[in-house]
Design a protein around this motif. Structure first.
Motif, PDB file in Angstrom:
ATOM      1  N   PHE A 401       0.730  -1.895  -0.169  1.00  0.00           N
ATOM      2  CA  PHE A 401      -0.249   0.004  -0.143  1.00  0.00           C
ATOM      3  C   PHE A 401       0.815   1.133   0.328  1.00  0.00           C
ATOM      4  N   TYR A 415      -2.298  -4.977   2.198  1.00  0.00           N
ATOM      5  CA  TYR A 415      -1.614  -4.890   3.424  1.00  0.00           C
ATOM      6  C   TYR A 415      -1.592  -5.814   4.137  1.00  0.00           C
ATOM      7  N   GLU A 419      -1.823  -3.063   9.158  1.00  0.00           N
ATOM      8  CA  GLU A 419      -1.619  -2.495   8.210  1.00  0.00           C
ATOM      9  C   GLU A 419      -2.856  -2.171   8.141  1.00  0.00           C
ATOM     10  N   ALA A 423      -4.489   1.864   8.024  1.00  0.00           N
ATOM     11  CA  ALA A 423      -4.639   2.304   6.822  1.00  0.00           C
ATOM     12  C   ALA A 423      -5.956   3.197   6.553  1.00  0.00           C
ATOM     13  N   ASN A 431      -8.441  -4.355  -2.676  1.00  0.00           N
ATOM     14  CA  ASN A 431      -8.241  -4.608  -1.106  1.00  0.00           C
ATOM     15  C   ASN A 431      -7.782  -5.699  -0.854  1.00  0.00           C
TER      16      ASN A 431
END
Ligand code: SF4
Length: 661
Positions: A401, A415, A419, A423, A431
């Motif tokens: 990311f 991620y 994370e 985020a 994602n």
């Protein structure tokens, strides 16, 4: 089947989470013991004519030297059965005392002779006492019972000879050659396969004969795995003894495809502690089979010491029937999309246009065009080493990311769980989340209702497949319908081990309907050169597609269901397979059966779209499905005729003049 709390009813293995071999009764085959606490036995089958005594002896010796502990030889008629004595004596004279197994189809007389000579007899319950007529017959209870009585009468003499001579027996069911009786009542289902063996097993047990090994082979890995599992379950439910299992996938083919397909079926069962002897069937010389079987088996030597995996209380997966886990489509992953292939290029500090050919994407400078072959990866995982040029053919990129620019339409962020929770910026539609099996217990809470996520699930547990399966149970229990990509990351393996391990670990999950994609990670390049690393990437890509195909979840190439050949073979299997492959390997998704003889031929055609079967010296019978299209075609014309049949069926496409690959 109601899968709620199915765990209560699952008795096909000791544990779904802790490695433990199923306890079986030991069966003696000469000096070799199968089952009990004995190591898993490696076996294979000769391919030379059984009447060629010297040739058979020479081949047996090569097989023993390659690691074979048990050798099967076909005995199609009484004269071959008698010649087993010469082969056995010849081997003994040269100091080889490897136990021999006579392979019997259709000929009880040959079985009865062989059982007095060799250490084990394999019978196929589909054709021991039945000539298959391929008729759909209706059986009343009475006529069914009459058939069973007829089998008993035909089979009893063999059972008595085996008992008297201390000869072992394999009841070897083959999905492709079930009797008309079984087909009429159960169809060509895993249950039909199991019942086919049980009919013969009951007769053995009634006679007090227990020196028995059982197999449930199919060239369809899903059917094969389900049939073995169901067999174990039915043996226990029926109060039979826990007989050892002989594992094998029939007609697996050759090369990487044959190895991957074998590992998907055999490896899946070994993971759950099933299997006491293994035969890998490759359309190659038999001495190449034992090392593959050994590589599959050796993985379990110290498996029991794996890190503990938490128990499962309610098992939501039906292990006897394929059902793909229901997921919500996220971008183009999950839902009804085929499972995706992610190629890991994250260990390369710089990726060039040319490098992408290793994952099926080709730049053709003279045309200034990109092309993709049938094994073009769907995503590249570059993590912290982004690709500096525009990606071709709809290929998409997964970046850490911190490197991701939300303006790039074909790049997506990944991620870790930590994370992700912190985020500030997410992609609006896709994602990726790298997640370890241990992090799945409270995942629903951690994701706080986000649904545009695809999980890349991995484990560090050496009992890898069951650890990932356990994590999937967590995910299912929390009603999370997010797609899941499985990620493996093997260190220090050679290419054969890499393909076998990946096929086992991914295959075991895919066969149970789990997984929306695969990724073979390459976090460590070790001391490899760039070229070596790229060839590893290429191997990972082809193995990924191969596993998906072998588990029947994504077809990306022509599938060859070719038998390994044996003394019955009526043409050179290896040469013919190569010739057919050369002309047809662009027919993506088409399944072509190539059988040396008719024993498994027509039945196995149920699984193939077209068939090429030896029917006499220099004569080939061609099939479309189970239907005979042309009989006795001279072999020099048979491939052309096969192509004509495919053409008339509307399945033929002309090969591209410029082959990519
Ligand atoms: S199908 Fe192939 S391996 Fe099987 S019996 Fe015939 S020739 Fe032998």
């Amino acid at each position: 089947m109601d899968t709620k709390n199915l765990i209560e009813k699952i008795r096909y293995c000791n544990s779904l989470t802790s490695y433990s071999r199923r306890k079986t009764i030991p069966v003696s085959v000469g000096d070799v013991m199968i089952g009990g606490d004995n190591p898993i036995v490696v076996q294979s089958m000769t391919t030379v004519d059984t009447m060629d005594t010297e040739g058979s002896i020479e081949q047996c010796i090569r097989m023993v030297e390659s690691g074979c502990e048990l050798i099967r030889i076909t005995a199609p008629s009484m004269k071959e059965a008698e010649n087993l004595k010469n082969i056995k004596d010849g081997l003994a004279k040269r100091g080889y005392h490897v136990p021999l197994v006579a392979d019997i189809h259709f000929t009880p007389n040959a079985a009865e002779i062989a059982a007095k000579i060799v250490e084990k007899v394999r019978i196929n319950p589909g054709n021991y006492a039945d000539k298959k007529k391929f008729e759909v017959l209706e059986y009343t209870d009475e006529s069914y019972q009459e058939e069973l009585d007829r089998i008993r009468e035909r089979f009893l003499p063999l059972v008595r000879i085996c008992k008297e001579h201390g000869t072992a027996m394999r009841i070897g069911t083959n999905h492709g050659s079930l009797s008309d009786r079984i087909m009429s009542r159960y169809g060509d289902t895993p249950l039909g396969m199991v019942e086919s063996a049980l009919e013969f097993l009951r007769i053995c047990e009634d006679e007090g004969f227990y020196n028995i090994v059982i197999s449930m082979k199919s060239s369809n890995t899903q059917v094969m795995v389900q049939a073995y599992r169901l067999l174990v379950q039915k043996l226990e439910e029926g109060g039979f003894k826990p007989y050892p299992l002989h594992l094998g996938v029939t007609e697996a083919g050759d090369g990487e495809d044959g190895r991957v397909k074998s590992a998907v079926g055999i490896g899946t069962l070994l993971e759950d502690g099933l299997g006491d002897t293994v035969r890998v069937s490759l359309t190659e010389d038999p001495e190449f089979e034992a090392p593959v079987a050994e590589a599959l088996i050796d993985r379990y030597q110290d498996r029991a010491e794996h890190e503990a995996i938490s128990d499962i209380e309610g098992y939501p997966i039906n292990p006897f029937e394929y059902t793909r886990r229901v997921t919500k489509e996220v971008f183009n992953i999950g839902g009804s999309n085929v499972p995706r292939v992610l190629a890991d290029l994250s260990s390369f500090s710089e990726v060039t246009i040319k490098d992408l050919k290793n994952i099926g994407h080709f730049y053709l400078p003279e045309l200034d065009k990109w092309k993709m072959n049938d094994q073009g990866a769907d995503f590249v995982f570059t993590y912290k080493n982004p690709i500096p040029f525009m990606l071709p053919n709809g290929l998409k990129e997964i970046q850490h990311f911190s490197n991701w620019n939300s303006q790039d339409s074909n790049k997506f962020p990944v991620y870790s769980l930590q994370e992700f929770k912190a985020a500030e910026k997410l992609h609006p539609s896709l994602n990726f989340l790298l997640i370890e099996d241990k992090e799945t217990a409270t995942l629903a809470q951690d994701l706080a209702g986000n649904t545009n996520i695809v999980l890349i699930l991995f484990t560090q547990n050496r009992h890898q497949m069951p650890a990932l399966r356990r994590a999937m149970v967590n995910i299912i229990e929390q009603n999370l319908q997010l797609p899941v990509i499985f990620r493996t990351d093997y260190q220090g393996l050679d290419s054969d081990q890499t393909m076998l391990y990946a096929a086992t670990d991914f295959g075991g999950l895919l066969i149970d309907g789990l997984g929306d994609g695969v990724m073979m990670g390459m976090s460590e390049v070790g001391g490899r050169s760039r070229e070596e690393s790229l060839s590893q990437v290429k191997l990972h890509n082809s193995v990924s597609f191969g596993v998906l195909q072998a588990a029947r979840t994504r077809m990306s190439k022509t599938e060859y269901i070719s038998c390994p050949s044996c003394g019955r073979t009526l043409f050179d299997l290896q040469e013919t397979t190569a010739m057919i492959r050369k002309r047809t390997d662009h027919l993506k998704g088409v399944k072509i059966g190539i059988m040396g003889c008719i024993v498994n031929g027509p039945g196995e055609m149920a699984d193939a779209d077209y068939g090429y079967v030896g029917s006499g010296k220099g004569k080939i019978t061609l099939y479309k499905g189970k239907e005979v299209m042309k009989r006795s075609v001279p072999s020099e014309k048979a491939v052309d005729e096969l192509i004509n049949i495919i053409r008339k069926d509307g399945q033929w496409i002309e090969p591209e003049t410029e082959r990519l690959g």
